[in-house]
Design a protein around this motif. Structure first.
Motif, PDB file in Angstrom:
ATOM      1  N   SER A  33      76.095  65.436  52.544  1.00 51.40           N
ATOM      2  CA  SER A  33      76.273  64.030  52.199  1.00 51.40           C
ATOM      3  C   SER A  33      75.128  63.214  52.794  1.00 51.40           C
ATOM      4  O   SER A  33      74.369  63.702  53.650  1.00 51.40           O
ATOM      5  CB  SER A  33      77.603  63.519  52.743  1.00 51.40           C
ATOM      6  OG  SER A  33      77.574  63.513  54.165  1.00 51.40           O
TER       7      SER A  33
ATOM      8  N   SER B 227      75.218  60.716  54.877  1.00 54.40           N
ATOM      9  CA  SER B 227      75.364  60.511  56.333  1.00 54.40           C
ATOM     10  C   SER B 227      75.077  61.806  57.087  1.00 54.40           C
ATOM     11  O   SER B 227      74.449  61.779  58.161  1.00 54.40           O
ATOM     12  CB  SER B 227      76.765  60.002  56.651  1.00 54.40           C
ATOM     13  OG  SER B 227      77.754  60.920  56.210  1.00 54.40           O
ATOM     14  N   GLU B 228      75.511  62.943  56.548  1.00 50.89           N
ATOM     15  CA  GLU B 228      75.234  64.220  57.209  1.00 50.89           C
ATOM     16  C   GLU B 228      73.743  64.526  57.198  1.00 50.89           C
ATOM     17  O   GLU B 228      73.185  65.013  58.189  1.00 50.89           O
ATOM     18  CB  GLU B 228      75.991  65.348  56.509  1.00 50.89           C
ATOM     19  CG  GLU B 228      75.829  66.701  57.190  1.00 50.89           C
ATOM     20  CD  GLU B 228      76.561  67.819  56.466  1.00 50.89           C
ATOM     21  OE1 GLU B 228      76.410  68.974  56.890  1.00 50.89           O
ATOM     22  OE2 GLU B 228      77.271  67.530  55.481  1.00 50.89           O
TER      23      GLU B 228
ATOM     24  N   ALA C  88      71.333  62.326  57.175  1.00 50.23           N
ATOM     25  CA  ALA C  88      70.704  61.434  58.155  1.00 50.23           C
ATOM     26  C   ALA C  88      70.918  61.962  59.571  1.00 50.23           C
ATOM     27  O   ALA C  88      69.998  61.953  60.405  1.00 50.23           O
ATOM     28  CB  ALA C  88      71.272  60.023  58.007  1.00 50.23           C
ATOM     29  N   ASP C  89      72.134  62.449  59.853  1.00 56.40           N
ATOM     30  CA  ASP C  89      72.414  63.000  61.188  1.00 56.40           C
ATOM     31  C   ASP C  89      71.517  64.198  61.479  1.00 56.40           C
ATOM     32  O   ASP C  89      71.000  64.350  62.593  1.00 56.40           O
ATOM     33  CB  ASP C  89      73.878  63.433  61.279  1.00 56.40           C
ATOM     34  CG  ASP C  89      74.838  62.251  61.387  1.00 56.40           C
ATOM     35  OD1 ASP C  89      74.367  61.138  61.712  1.00 56.40           O
ATOM     36  OD2 ASP C  89      76.044  62.446  61.132  1.00 56.40           O
TER      37      ASP C  89
ATOM     38  N   SER D  13      69.175  56.961  61.382  1.00 57.28           N
ATOM     39  CA  SER D  13      70.236  56.207  60.717  1.00 57.28           C
ATOM     40  C   SER D  13      70.174  56.445  59.219  1.00 57.28           C
ATOM     41  O   SER D  13      69.150  56.887  58.687  1.00 57.28           O
ATOM     42  CB  SER D  13      70.081  54.710  61.007  1.00 57.28           C
ATOM     43  OG  SER D  13      68.914  54.215  60.367  1.00 57.28           O
ATOM     44  N   VAL D  14      71.270  56.141  58.537  1.00 56.72           N
ATOM     45  CA  VAL D  14      71.311  56.311  57.087  1.00 56.72           C
ATOM     46  C   VAL D  14      70.243  55.449  56.429  1.00 56.72           C
ATOM     47  O   VAL D  14      69.520  55.908  55.534  1.00 56.72           O
ATOM     48  CB  VAL D  14      72.714  55.960  56.541  1.00 56.72           C
ATOM     49  CG1 VAL D  14      72.677  55.840  55.014  1.00 56.72           C
ATOM     50  CG2 VAL D  14      73.729  57.004  56.966  1.00 56.72           C
ATOM     51  N   ARG D  15      70.125  54.198  56.867  1.00 56.83           N
ATOM     52  CA  ARG D  15      69.140  53.295  56.251  1.00 56.83           C
ATOM     53  C   ARG D  15      67.719  53.811  56.456  1.00 56.83           C
ATOM     54  O   ARG D  15      66.913  53.818  55.524  1.00 56.83           O
ATOM     55  CB  ARG D  15      69.283  51.884  56.823  1.00 56.83           C
ATOM     56  CG  ARG D  15      68.288  50.894  56.248  1.00 56.83           C
ATOM     57  CD  ARG D  15      68.533  49.491  56.742  1.00 56.83           C
ATOM     58  NE  ARG D  15      69.842  49.000  56.298  1.00 56.83           N
ATOM     59  CZ  ARG D  15      70.305  47.788  56.585  1.00 56.83           C
ATOM     60  NH1 ARG D  15      69.593  46.949  57.338  1.00 56.83           N
ATOM     61  NH2 ARG D  15      71.484  47.398  56.139  1.00 56.83           N
TER      62      ARG D  15
END
Length: 263
Positions: free
Chosen positions: A177, A179-180, A182-183, A188-190
């Motif tokens: 995903s 968010s995953e 980005a992690d 950050s997601v942005r």
């Protein structure tokens, strides 16, 4: 029109021709032609089968009756995905300066297909002047104006982003995903969205969709059914896959592999 037998062998000596032809059949299971580069530009015209060409700018996929254009001195490796038949046209460095300077997949028109076949009916000794040289000049003109097909998968250069993206390419049925992702890149997601768009020109969602379509092309070229491909890549069903494919390429998978031009 048949290909001259001499062109079944790679040229063993330097030629002064504007184009150099070479016909090759690669049996299934050959795999990868490792990373290399050469001074001449190269056109890979796929007659049967399919190839994927990896470059530093990304991966390009050429199915039957498309061709891949590679400018001079671009490092690349070729992956033969199935039993493949190709016609190669090499363009010496000095003749390639007015031709596209970026790798791209192109649609092979009826005219270009006929010109290549006619050119390859001559022995190499007759391609420096005369009828074959005039055919070569027309081929060079055609290469300046042929439309590119949307068959590139750009890869980021940032180490963390590239590692993530290479993992998606290896297993496009299980895509992290946003968010995953980005992690995994410790951001950050942005920031992740901004960085991947800057490096690939695509949003993360669009890039992942392109990966799945590329894998679909490889599987379809290998003879897998639409139903099998849609299931393997995690689409909701064959109709959803066909709709996505048509939106991307303008035709259904069946028409695409029949060699029909895009709408």
């Amino acid at each position: 029109m048949s290909i001259h037998p001499e062109l079944a062998e790679f040229p063993s000596e330097e030629l002064n021709s504007p184009l150099i032809g070479y016909a090759k059949s690669v049996p299934s299971g050959i795999g990868i032609n490792g990373w290399h580069a050469h001074d001449a530009a190269q056109l890979f015209h796929v007659i049967k089968g399919s190839i994927a060409i990896d470059t530093e700018l990304g991966t390009f996929f050429a199915p039957p009756e498309r061709a891949f254009w590679l400018p001079p001195r671009v490092s690349h490796q070729t992956r033969y995905l199935t039993e493949t038949e190709l016609r190669y046209i090499y363009v010496p460095y000095d003749y390639a300066q007015d031709l596209p300077q970026t790798p791209q997949v192109i649609q092979v028109t009826t005219l270009l297909r006929a010109l290549i076949l006619e050119f390859m009916s001559y022995p190499r000794s007759e391609t420096e002047d005369g009828p074959a040289a005039r055919i070569a000049a027309v081929i060079l003109d055609q290469l300046k104006m042929l439309p590119a097909a949307p068959l590139q998968l750009p890869m980021p250069q940032d180490a963390r982003l590239r590692d993530l993206c290479e993992g998606v390419v290896r297993c496009p049925a299980h895509i992290p995903s946003l968010s995953e992702a980005a992690d995994r890149c410790a951001t950050s997601v942005r920031s992740f969205e901004r960085r991947i768009k800057a490096e690939t020109g695509l949003s993360y969602r669009t890039w992942c969709r392109q990966v799945k379509l590329f894998r679909a092309l490889e599987l379809l070229a290998a003879g897998r059914s639409v139903s099998d491909v849609s299931h393997k890549l995690g689409y909701e069903g064959p109709s959803a896959f066909v709709a996505t494919f048509r939106k991307a390429f303008g035709v259904t998978p069946g028409r695409y592999f029949a060699g029909e031009e895009l709408d």
